[in-house]
Structures are given as C-alpha cells and as structure tokens.
Design a protein around this motif. Structure first.
Motif, PDB file in Angstrom:
ATOM      1  N   GLN A  69     -18.853 -28.461  25.146  1.00  0.00           N
ATOM      2  CA  GLN A  69     -20.131 -27.818  25.451  1.00  0.00           C
ATOM      3  C   GLN A  69     -20.085 -27.170  26.834  1.00  0.00           C
ATOM      4  OE1 GLN A  69     -22.776 -28.908  27.754  1.00  0.00           O
ATOM      5  NE2 GLN A  69     -23.916 -27.077  27.175  1.00  0.00           N
ATOM      6  N   ILE A  70     -19.517 -27.884  27.797  1.00  0.00           N
ATOM      7  CA  ILE A  70     -19.392 -27.322  29.147  1.00  0.00           C
ATOM      8  C   ILE A  70     -18.444 -26.129  29.134  1.00  0.00           C
ATOM      9  CG2 ILE A  70     -18.566 -27.768  31.498  1.00  0.00           C
ATOM     10  CD1 ILE A  70     -19.375 -30.737  31.023  1.00  0.00           C
ATOM     11  N   GLY A  71     -17.272 -26.310  28.530  1.00  0.00           N
ATOM     12  CA  GLY A  71     -16.247 -25.275  28.559  1.00  0.00           C
ATOM     13  C   GLY A  71     -16.646 -24.014  27.828  1.00  0.00           C
ATOM     14  N   ARG A  72     -17.333 -24.171  26.697  1.00  0.00           N
ATOM     15  CA  ARG A  72     -17.724 -22.999  25.914  1.00  0.00           C
ATOM     16  C   ARG A  72     -18.624 -22.065  26.734  1.00  0.00           C
ATOM     17  NH1 ARG A  72     -17.668 -21.940  20.438  1.00  0.00           N
ATOM     18  NH2 ARG A  72     -19.070 -20.254  19.816  1.00  0.00           N
ATOM     19  N   GLU A  73     -19.649 -22.618  27.380  1.00  0.00           N
ATOM     20  CA  GLU A  73     -20.563 -21.796  28.162  1.00  0.00           C
ATOM     21  C   GLU A  73     -19.896 -21.279  29.438  1.00  0.00           C
ATOM     22  OE1 GLU A  73     -24.354 -23.554  28.832  1.00  0.00           O
ATOM     23  OE2 GLU A  73     -24.623 -24.168  26.739  1.00  0.00           O
ATOM     24  N   PHE A  74     -19.128 -22.126  30.074  1.00  0.00           N
ATOM     25  CA  PHE A  74     -18.440 -21.752  31.309  1.00  0.00           C
ATOM     26  C   PHE A  74     -17.442 -20.623  31.033  1.00  0.00           C
ATOM     27  CE2 PHE A  74     -15.119 -23.453  34.536  1.00  0.00           C
ATOM     28  CZ  PHE A  74     -15.478 -22.490  35.462  1.00  0.00           C
ATOM     29  N   GLY A  75     -16.612 -20.799  29.993  1.00  0.00           N
ATOM     30  CA  GLY A  75     -15.630 -19.777  29.662  1.00  0.00           C
ATOM     31  C   GLY A  75     -16.267 -18.465  29.263  1.00  0.00           C
ATOM     32  N   ALA A  76     -17.321 -18.535  28.469  1.00  0.00           N
ATOM     33  CA  ALA A  76     -18.007 -17.316  28.036  1.00  0.00           C
ATOM     34  C   ALA A  76     -18.588 -16.560  29.225  1.00  0.00           C
ATOM     35  CB  ALA A  76     -19.097 -17.654  27.027  1.00  0.00           C
ATOM     36  N   ALA A  77     -19.074 -17.282  30.233  1.00  0.00           N
ATOM     37  CA  ALA A  77     -19.629 -16.637  31.417  1.00  0.00           C
ATOM     38  C   ALA A  77     -18.568 -15.837  32.170  1.00  0.00           C
ATOM     39  CB  ALA A  77     -20.250 -17.685  32.345  1.00  0.00           C
ATOM     40  N   ASP A 281     -30.682 -36.672  34.957  1.00  0.00           N
ATOM     41  CA  ASP A 281     -30.883 -35.546  35.870  1.00  0.00           C
ATOM     42  C   ASP A 281     -29.714 -35.429  36.840  1.00  0.00           C
ATOM     43  OD1 ASP A 281     -32.671 -33.419  36.963  1.00  0.00           O
ATOM     44  OD2 ASP A 281     -32.589 -34.697  38.740  1.00  0.00           O
ATOM     45  N   MET A 282     -29.215 -36.573  37.316  1.00  0.00           N
ATOM     46  CA  MET A 282     -28.029 -36.560  38.167  1.00  0.00           C
ATOM     47  C   MET A 282     -26.879 -35.852  37.460  1.00  0.00           C
ATOM     48  SD  MET A 282     -25.524 -39.728  39.313  1.00  0.00           S
ATOM     49  CE  MET A 282     -24.784 -39.747  37.651  1.00  0.00           C
ATOM     50  N   THR A 283     -26.666 -36.228  36.204  1.00  0.00           N
ATOM     51  CA  THR A 283     -25.572 -35.651  35.435  1.00  0.00           C
ATOM     52  C   THR A 283     -25.725 -34.140  35.315  1.00  0.00           C
ATOM     53  OG1 THR A 283     -25.328 -37.697  34.175  1.00  0.00           O
ATOM     54  CG2 THR A 283     -24.428 -35.709  33.189  1.00  0.00           C
ATOM     55  N   SER A 284     -26.900 -33.686  34.951  1.00  0.00           N
ATOM     56  CA  SER A 284     -27.133 -32.246  34.779  1.00  0.00           C
ATOM     57  C   SER A 284     -26.930 -31.486  36.084  1.00  0.00           C
ATOM     58  CB  SER A 284     -28.549 -32.011  34.249  1.00  0.00           C
ATOM     59  OG  SER A 284     -28.725 -32.604  32.991  1.00  0.00           O
ATOM     60  N   ARG A 285     -27.453 -32.033  37.167  1.00  0.00           N
ATOM     61  CA  ARG A 285     -27.352 -31.339  38.454  1.00  0.00           C
ATOM     62  C   ARG A 285     -25.910 -31.254  38.940  1.00  0.00           C
ATOM     63  NH1 ARG A 285     -31.860 -34.024  42.296  1.00  0.00           N
ATOM     64  NH2 ARG A 285     -30.860 -32.628  43.819  1.00  0.00           N
ATOM     65  N   LEU A 286     -25.166 -32.340  38.808  1.00  0.00           N
ATOM     66  CA  LEU A 286     -23.789 -32.326  39.295  1.00  0.00           C
ATOM     67  C   LEU A 286     -22.907 -31.416  38.441  1.00  0.00           C
ATOM     68  CD1 LEU A 286     -23.251 -36.086  40.245  1.00  0.00           C
ATOM     69  CD2 LEU A 286     -23.571 -34.138  41.795  1.00  0.00           C
ATOM     70  N   ILE A 287     -23.072 -31.475  37.125  1.00  0.00           N
ATOM     71  CA  ILE A 287     -22.274 -30.602  36.260  1.00  0.00           C
ATOM     72  C   ILE A 287     -22.603 -29.138  36.555  1.00  0.00           C
ATOM     73  CG2 ILE A 287     -21.970 -29.831  33.872  1.00  0.00           C
ATOM     74  CD1 ILE A 287     -22.194 -32.758  33.018  1.00  0.00           C
ATOM     75  N   GLY A 288     -23.885 -28.829  36.659  1.00  0.00           N
ATOM     76  CA  GLY A 288     -24.274 -27.460  36.975  1.00  0.00           C
ATOM     77  C   GLY A 288     -23.690 -26.988  38.296  1.00  0.00           C
TER      78      GLY A 288
END
Length: 409
Positions: A69-77, A281-288
């Motif tokens: 999920q992370i890689g798909r959006e990151f790579g597409a960007a 929220d910690m998880t979302s903020r750090l990954i972002g």
C-alpha cells in the motif's frame, strides 16, 4: 540452460500501444502473486512476534500488504508503474522461512557449502521456479512467469553471495538460479537497482520500522513513557551497531530528539480506544513523513516528470535514514532481544535444524510431492540438500512446529 521469460525488454516503452500492453502484463504479474500459495503462507509466518501471540500484531502477510500500500502510492507519485511496485512489495518477503530472520540464520549455516540461504535469493527462486503457474517448453518450471520488469523490481540485492557492496551478507541469487538472474539483469549495470526496487526497499523499511514500534506498544512490550525518558543510550547503541553504522552517535541522537519533538510518539498507552487512535495517528504521521521527505529529495535531484526503471535513483537523506534506524532499534531492544524472546528464538533454531535432518533422513516419505520430484531429479548431495532447504523454507511457523512434534520428539 537459459531462462525464457514471458516478456521481452520491458524497460520503458514509448509506443502507446506497447505501454498499454505493458500495463496489462504488469497487472497480471500482480494478480499472479496475489493468488500464489507463497503469499498465503505468509499469514502464518513470524514478523516480529509469532502468529497467534497477540490479536493486534502483524504477521508477514499483513506486513507485506502494508508495504504494498505504501509502495504503490509512493512509486506512482514518482512515475513508476504502480502494479510493478505493488508486485515487488507483495513479493519481497515470500522467501522468508519459518520464524523469520531467526530461521534464515539457521538455514544459511546448514546450506553454507551449497551457496548459503538468504530470504531474498529464496524469493527469486520461488517466483521463477518453485511456485507452480507455468512451465517452459522443455518442461522446466517457470514459477509464476512474471515479466522482467516485475522480477527486477523484486530483486532487492542484485548480486550473488560475496559480490555485494561494503561486505554485506545479503544477496539475491543462488548459483543454481544464475541463468534467470542474468536474464532479469540483462542491460543493467552490475549491483545497481532499478528505481522500483528502491521504492520497494524504502517502503519496507518505513513499514516495519514504524509498525514494529506500534506493535510493541500495543502488545505491552514497550511502555511509551520509556521513550520520553531520554535514557535511551542502549537503543542508540543498537541503531549504530546494527542499522546505521556509518551515521555516528550524534546523528542518531539528534534523530531520536526529532522523533520525540514531533509530537507523534504517544506519552502513554492504556489500551483504550482513544489511546489506540493516538497510536494509529503516530503510525500515519511517521509513515507520511518518511515517504514525503524521500519523495521531495528525489525530485530535487531528478526534477519533475516520470521517474522509473534506471532513469533515476531514490534519494534518502541521512537524517531520515537515521530516524528510521532509531525506530528499528527501539523494536530490536525492547522486543527482539529480550531474555524471553532470545529463549524462544533458541528453541526455534533447534526446530529448524531438526526438521532439515528429519526431511533428509526420509525424503520419500516426508517431502511434499513437488519437492519429492525435485529430490528425485537431483544429481548430487548438494542439489538434494537444496531441495530439503527449499522444503523447510516453505513451511509456516505452525506447520514447522507440528512436524517437529510428530517427527522429532
């Protein structure tokens, strides 16, 4: 004998019709991995804690889905084909044996005379040989028969054992799988990864560094108040020794201060829904944060437009890499190397050793049918040992323990 791949070049197509054909091929690659038995087995393989230990913590399958999920959006960007990155992310842990890196260490020792064992090299072997989907014209297995681009993106360490940079123990291919590796890497510079593989690797680092800390807090292994005590010299030592030996204590200490000053890390946790929400929220903020900083740094170097394949490299600033290393060290110190975990890990290593001996002692009765055929076709003891290692590596934690109980006690 060479490897006959399903696609031809698959670097970056210019013709619109070829681009559409490529996209269709890449979507089929992803579907083949999603429906593979190797991916399903990850549901019962250790991420940090064994499956079933806690209802909250991740296993290898949920980890892989989150990386994808992370890689798909990151790579597409950046301009990468989303399906190629998704396929690589879903595939990146397929080769992990039971009990994760703990089992990997044992199998590497056992296979030391036949090229060793490495989870990433095993992933290549699964994708191109062991998973049943297609066969070559002469009857040789072709694994899932993925495109060159997807296989290249799934190759985290594009070198053989002992050929990697900086004395790393990691590698991506066994000697017996060299033909398919050479086909995948045709035209690429030795040791250089495509951008999609780098996106997959960073997405993996981001996911497990953040999620392992989340799991440690949620399962009670780590009280977040400890992280705010500022007495974390042991954590910084682990970060320096294990994850970022080139960065230095000052850089790692500054990274820890930035993470705590960000306000993302909770100051307490009691299991309530409100605290769970703060933890998520910690998880979302750090990954972002980790993804955005690297995207911006990569764009600063390479500019706007489509970035993919070998047209760019991923730029991870040292400060961001230090922050990621500190989070990995937190999970390592508070979960993976506690006395309780070390005792469990010792028992797991003995299970893996005993299973290799049990399969080798009675291959005709104990090997799964597909591996039995490989064993029958093996021409020497080294090839037969590799088949036994393939069999043990394929086991889930649950099945490994069940077979050990049946045969070794």
């Amino acid at each position: 004998m060479g490897y006959e791949g399903r696609d031809r070049e698959r670097w970056v197509a210019e013709d619109p019709a070829q681009k559409r054909a490529d996209r269709d091929d890449f979507a089929r690659d992803r579907a083949r991995v999603v429906h593979s038995s190797a991916l399903r087995r990850l549901a019962a393989k250790t991420q940090v804690l064994a499956p079933g230990h806690d209802d909250f913590v991740r296993n290898r399958l949920t980890h892989s889905l989150e990386v994808a999920q992370i890689g798909r959006e990151f790579g597409a960007a950046l301009g990468c084909d989303a399906d190629v990155v998704d396929t690589a992310c879903l595939s990146h842990d397929l080769g992990h044996p039971p009990f994760g890196h703990n089992g990997e260490t044992v199998l590497d020792e056992i296979a030391s005379d036949i090229g060793g064992f490495e989870g990433n090299a095993q992933t290549l072997r699964l994708l191109t040989r062991l998973e049943a989907k297609r066969a070559h014209a002469d009857g040789r297995p072709a694994g899932l028969n993925l495109t060159r681009a997807s296989l290249d993106a799934s190759t985290k360490y594009p070198w053989a054992r002992g050929e990697g940079p900086h004395g790393t123990r990691k590698f991506g291919v066994y000697p017996s799988d060299r033909p398919v590796f050479d086909w995948i890497r045709e035209g690429a510079r030795p040791g250089v990864r495509c951008l999609e593989a780098e996106v997959m690797d960073w997405s993996d680092d981001v996911a497990y560094s953040v999620h392992d800390v989340e799991d440690a807090i949620a399962s009670g292994w780590l009280d977040p108040r400890v992280l705010h005590s500022r007495d974390l010299a042991a954590v910084l030592d682990v970060a320096g020794r294990t994850y970022a030996p080139d960065l230095g204590a000052d850089a790692l200490g500054a990274a820890l201060e930035r993470l705590l000053a960000s306000g993302a890390v909770p100051t307490a946790y009691d299991g309530s829904r409100s605290d769970l929400a703060m933890l998520k929220d910690m998880t979302s903020r750090l990954i972002g944060h980790f993804v955005l900083v690297v995207e911006q740094a990569t764009r600063e170097r390479h500019g706007p437009g489509t970035l993919c394949r070998y047209g760019a490299d991923l730029v991870v600033p040292d400060g961001t890499r230090a922050e990621c290393a500190v989070l990995k060290a937190v999970a390592n110190h508070f979960v993976m190397t506690t006395d309780e975990r070390l005792a469990v890990m010792s028992q797991q290593r003995e299970v893996v050793r005993a299973l290799v001996e049990a399969f080798a002692a009675a291959p005709d009765e104990r090997l799964d049918v597909a591996f039995r055929a490989d064993h029958d076709a093996a021409v020497d003891d080294g090839e037969r040992l590799r088949v036994v290692v393939d069999q043990v590596a394929s086991l889930t934690d649950v099945r490994a323990l069940a077979l050990h109980t049946r045969w070794c006690r």
